[in-house]
Scaffold this motif. Structure first.
Motif, PDB file in Angstrom:
ATOM      1  N   UNK A  65      -8.152  -4.010 -11.036  1.00 35.38           N
ATOM      2  CA  UNK A  65      -8.791  -2.690 -10.952  1.00 35.38           C
ATOM      3  C   UNK A  65      -9.241  -2.428  -9.515  1.00 35.38           C
ATOM      4  N   UNK A  66      -9.756  -3.470  -8.873  1.00 34.84           N
ATOM      5  CA  UNK A  66     -10.149  -3.331  -7.477  1.00 34.84           C
ATOM      6  C   UNK A  66      -8.932  -2.977  -6.624  1.00 34.84           C
ATOM      7  N   UNK A  67      -7.791  -3.594  -6.997  1.00 33.39           N
ATOM      8  CA  UNK A  67      -6.550  -3.291  -6.276  1.00 33.39           C
ATOM      9  C   UNK A  67      -6.178  -1.826  -6.378  1.00 33.39           C
ATOM     10  N   UNK A  68      -6.459  -1.191  -7.526  1.00 32.80           N
ATOM     11  CA  UNK A  68      -6.158   0.236  -7.664  1.00 32.80           C
ATOM     12  C   UNK A  68      -6.908   1.015  -6.599  1.00 32.80           C
ATOM     13  N   UNK A  69      -8.179   0.648  -6.390  1.00 33.35           N
ATOM     14  CA  UNK A  69      -8.947   1.457  -5.443  1.00 33.35           C
ATOM     15  C   UNK A  69      -8.420   1.253  -4.029  1.00 33.35           C
ATOM     16  N   UNK A  70      -7.969   0.030  -3.713  1.00 33.75           N
ATOM     17  CA  UNK A  70      -7.375  -0.180  -2.378  1.00 33.75           C
ATOM     18  C   UNK A  70      -6.102   0.641  -2.231  1.00 33.75           C
ATOM     19  N   UNK A  71      -5.274   0.611  -3.271  1.00 38.84           N
ATOM     20  CA  UNK A  71      -4.023   1.368  -3.220  1.00 38.84           C
ATOM     21  C   UNK A  71      -4.313   2.849  -2.998  1.00 38.84           C
ATOM     22  N   UNK A  72      -5.341   3.369  -3.698  1.00 38.82           N
ATOM     23  CA  UNK A  72      -5.679   4.781  -3.544  1.00 38.82           C
ATOM     24  C   UNK A  72      -6.178   5.082  -2.149  1.00 38.82           C
ATOM     25  N   UNK A  73      -7.028   4.165  -1.639  1.00 39.97           N
ATOM     26  CA  UNK A  73      -7.542   4.383  -0.289  1.00 39.97           C
ATOM     27  C   UNK A  73      -6.390   4.503   0.687  1.00 39.97           C
ATOM     28  N   UNK A  74      -5.429   3.588   0.551  1.00 37.60           N
ATOM     29  CA  UNK A  74      -4.298   3.620   1.481  1.00 37.60           C
ATOM     30  C   UNK A  74      -3.531   4.921   1.318  1.00 37.60           C
ATOM     31  N   UNK A  75      -3.238   5.282   0.060  1.00 43.57           N
ATOM     32  CA  UNK A  75      -2.479   6.505  -0.177  1.00 43.57           C
ATOM     33  C   UNK A  75      -3.171   7.726   0.395  1.00 43.57           C
ATOM     34  N   UNK A  76      -4.484   7.808   0.202  1.00 46.53           N
ATOM     35  CA  UNK A  76      -5.193   9.015   0.608  1.00 46.53           C
ATOM     36  C   UNK A  76      -5.430   9.034   2.118  1.00 46.53           C
ATOM     37  N   UNK A  77      -5.896   7.919   2.667  1.00 43.97           N
ATOM     38  CA  UNK A  77      -6.220   7.937   4.098  1.00 43.97           C
ATOM     39  C   UNK A  77      -4.969   8.102   4.953  1.00 43.97           C
ATOM     40  N   UNK A  78      -3.861   7.437   4.563  1.00 42.88           N
ATOM     41  CA  UNK A  78      -2.650   7.639   5.366  1.00 42.88           C
ATOM     42  C   UNK A  78      -2.204   9.086   5.290  1.00 42.88           C
ATOM     43  N   UNK A  79      -2.391   9.712   4.109  1.00 47.25           N
ATOM     44  CA  UNK A  79      -2.043  11.131   4.019  1.00 47.25           C
ATOM     45  C   UNK A  79      -2.944  11.961   4.916  1.00 47.25           C
ATOM     46  N   UNK A  80      -4.219  11.590   4.959  1.00 50.95           N
ATOM     47  CA  UNK A  80      -5.152  12.352   5.792  1.00 50.95           C
ATOM     48  C   UNK A  80      -4.806  12.215   7.266  1.00 50.95           C
ATOM     49  N   UNK A  81      -4.128  11.120   7.627  1.00 51.45           N
ATOM     50  CA  UNK A  81      -3.685  11.000   9.020  1.00 51.45           C
ATOM     51  C   UNK A  81      -2.380  11.763   9.214  1.00 51.45           C
ATOM     52  N   UNK A  82      -1.416  11.506   8.318  1.00 48.54           N
ATOM     53  CA  UNK A  82      -0.062  12.010   8.554  1.00 48.54           C
ATOM     54  C   UNK A  82       0.050  13.512   8.327  1.00 48.54           C
TER      55      UNK A  82
END
Lengths: 270, 423
Positions: A65-82
């Motif tokens: 479950x903790x991994x889900x939140x890391x995956x989401x962070x990556x998905x969202x923050x990289x989108x916020x950059x790109x």
């Protein structure tokens, strides 16, 4: 519909995981997913640990479950950059044309020439191990696609009457671009986001697996790396559940992205 | 046609320069300090200086007349004594942030002897009396000054008085301001020199040559088999449009796309090689060792390829010539395999040519999992050990190949469709 449900479930899990992390971080105590229990090493799934335990006796499910939140962070923050980079360059290139366009096209064709994954790995290496390297590596390489799409779309919209009208009213270029044209092409941004999300998650797993990404948080890539060797000794649960979770998340987003694309813009179908 | 090709080559130049600049910014400007990690932790500063000299890292980045040297790091004594703790006849005072050289002291703060052919400059603020690099210093108040000297003796000397120092830095005079890391890098590339790998103790060019064949032996079969299988399946989809098999293949390809590459490899290696023993688990000794990685490579790429080619085929299916062919009474297989496939060749060729650079860089994961000594394996090792020269060379070559294959695609386009030239 199923995929939407899955996305909602995963999102809730990610929020839950993030809250758990923040609470424990704030109170400075070891959260359940980091608690080691050497008497409980390699327990197969049971009523106490639904998905078994790993080599340090940590509960696989809570780590997952903790991994889900890391995956989401990556998905969202990289989108916020790109996405902002891509949208900004795409807009100014499409709107102003000429020299500005040449520079932007040069910039994105340079970035597009770089060998994908290797370039991300190199950026992550240069920035340093950890989440920041992942965010920057993925974020700074994936803006090219959206930049191209936006540029093409803005070029088309520039000729339309509502833009001509706005120009005749004497509005500033920035206002026309971001207040008038951008809302009309915002569907591209939504579709791109939902399609690049799973790709970013996959890349994060890959980087963490190689030991360049996440270091001490339970990322799925790290879990796969740990579970890989155990698999050969018959401890299948960690590997299996991580794989299933990853598969479901990526599948749900892929299907959602496709559905959004069909619903919002049939012309983008390629 | 020749005019068009020349024009396209001219257009290629800015991109090539951009690629060179981008690798330079990434590896020299941002990652410059990383380079020396490959040497390990306990190395002398002289070794580091030689390392920098070999790679041009002791020059200014873009432009400049002053360059740093590893022989002496910039020091502001108010932040700490640094190397000055080593000398008993230099007394450090933390409150004042100064070092006081006792009478009759002779101290050389450099870590190693400087080359005699270069000119150096000390910049310091001092008070008292003594000499530095042979130049006499004398002042009763704090004073900043510069001392120019040519290699050789660079140290301090005091006679009967003391000398206090506050700030001290050393710069090498860069005679030609354009003699920078950037020009060094470009000159190196023009010579065809890819650098020297500190981790492998070999020239990078040799490592690349050794790695190409194993990589190609893995990627070319994956590429060709993958292409044939996915184009065939996409034709099947187009043939049975909206029938059960088409639906099934679409769902199947989305599912394949959603499975992480890692999972394919781990599961394939475990079930097919380890559990059932159908394939060797690890190594690169005979053709047999390539079967499993190739299989995994083909399957993992299948999902997105089927989708891509299916879209192309279906796009073609709605064109006028297809309707005409059907109206003429041409059979469905003939329309599909002769007419449609031929016209769909242009996007297919694009996709194929664009994939060529990736054949060269190899498959990062497959190679490291199956122990195939190709460029992918090399890249991963180089990244993990921060061997910047190797990573930079592979990234650069991959990018250049991409630019060249883009050019080839455009020329193919122009050859196939004369209208392209006019744009």
């Amino acid at each position: 519909m199923v995929c939407l449900g899955l996305v909602v479930i995963f999102t809730l899990l990610a929020i839950y995981g993030e809250i758990v992390y923040q609470v424990h971080d704030f109170r400075d105590i070891t959260p359940a997913y980091q608690k080691t229990d050497l008497d409980m090493q390699f327990q197969p799934p049971s009523s106490k640990h639904w998905m078994g335990t790993d080599g340090l006796g940590r509960d696989v499910m809570s780590r997952l479950i903790q991994g889900v939140s890391i995956a989401y962070k990556v998905g969202i923050i990289t989108s916020l950059i790109a996405i902002p980079i891509g949208v900004f360059f795409g807009c100014i290139a499409g709107y102003f044309g000429g020299k500005v366009d040449d520079v932007v096209v040069w910039l994105y064709s340079t970035f597009a020439s770089m060998p994908g994954l290797l370039f991300i790995l190199a950026i992550a290496m240069v920035v340093g191990k950890g989440l920041l390297g992942i965010y920057l590596g993925i974020g700074l390489t994936t803006w090219v696609g959206i930049c191209r799409l936006i540029r093409g779309e803005v070029m088309k919209h520039k000729e339309q009457t509502y833009v001509q009208a706005a120009k005749a009213l004497g509005l500033s270029s920035g206002r026309i671009m971001f207040k008038h044209i951008l809302p009309n092409i915002s569907h591209i941004i939504i579709v791109t986001f939902s399609l690049r999300f799973p790709a970013a998650v996959g890349t994060e797993v890959f980087l963490s697996f190689l030991g360049i990404g996440v270091q001490d948080q339970p990322s799925w890539g790290l879990m796969i790396n740990n579970a890989r060797m155990r698999l050969w000794q018959g401890m299948w649960w960690e590997m299996t559940f991580v794989t299933i979770a990853l598969f479901l998340l990526v599948l749900a987003f892929n299907l959602l992205g496709d559905a959004l694309r069909d619903a919002l813009d049939p012309r983008l179908n390629d | 046609m020749i005019k068009y090709i020349l024009k396209r080559i001219l257009q290629m130049i800015p991109t090539v320069l951009g690629v060179i600049l981008l690798t330079f910014i990434l590896f020299n400007v941002v990652g410059g300090d990383l380079a020396a990690i490959a040497l390990g932790k306990k190395v002398s500063l002289q070794t580091l200086e030689n390392f920098d000299e070999q790679r041009g890292l002791n020059k200014p980045l873009f432009f400049g007349t002053r360059a740093k040297s590893r022989a002496y790091e910039d020091l502001d004594l108010s932040a700490g004594a640094g190397r000055w703790r080593n000398w008993s006849n230099a007394v450090y005072s933390a409150e004042a942030g100064t070092v006081t050289l006792q009478p009759n002291a002779s101290i050389n703060p450099l870590a190693f002897e400087l080359g005699a052919e270069d000119e150096f400059i000390w910049t310091l603020s001092f008070r008292g009396e003594g000499t530095l690099a042979g130049e006499p210093l004398s002042s009763t108040d704090w004073k900043s000054t510069k001392v120019r000297f040519n290699g050789g003796d660079a140290g301090f000397q005091t006679l009967e008085n003391t000398l206090e120092i506050q700030k001290l830095k050393l710069r090498r005079v860069n005679r030609n301001p354009f003699d920078s890391q950037l020009t060094f890098y470009i000159r190196q590339l023009l010579r065809g020199d890819m650098g020297y790998s500190e981790g492998f103790k070999q020239p990078v060019a040799k490592l690349l040559r050794d790695g190409v064949l194993p990589s190609l032996s893995l990627t070319i079969p994956i590429f060709i088999i993958g292409l044939v299988v996915s184009i065939s399946l996409s034709l099947v989809c187009a043939y049975f449009r909206d029938a059960f098999i088409d639906r099934f293949l679409v769902i199947f390809s989305v599912a394949l796309m959603s499975i992480n590459y890692l999972v394919f490899i781990v599961a394939g290696q475990y079930f097919l090689a380890y559990k059932n023993g159908w394939f060797p688990v690890w190594g690169y000794e005979s053709v047999k060792y390539l079967f499993l990685p190739v299989l995994i490579g083909v399957i993992s790429g299948l999902g997105s390829n089927i989708r891509f080619y299916r879209t192309i085929m279906l796009d073609e299916m709605y064109k006028d010539y297809v309707r005409t062919a059907f109206a003429k009474g041409v059979s469905k297989p003939r329309v599909l395999f002769v007419h449609v496939l031929k016209n769909a060749m242009i996007p297919i060729i694009t996709n194929v040519v664009i994939a060529i650079p990736f054949l060269y860089t190899g498959s990062l994961l497959l190679e490291s999992f199956f122990g195939i000594p190709g460029l992918g394996y090399l890249s991963i090792n180089a990244i993990l050990s921060a061997d910047i020269d190797v990573v930079r060379a592979i990234v650069l070559i991959g990018a250049l190949l991409f630019v060249v294959s883009n050019l080839l695609t455009d020329i193919c386009y122009a050859a196939a469709d004369p209208r392209v030239k006019l744009k």
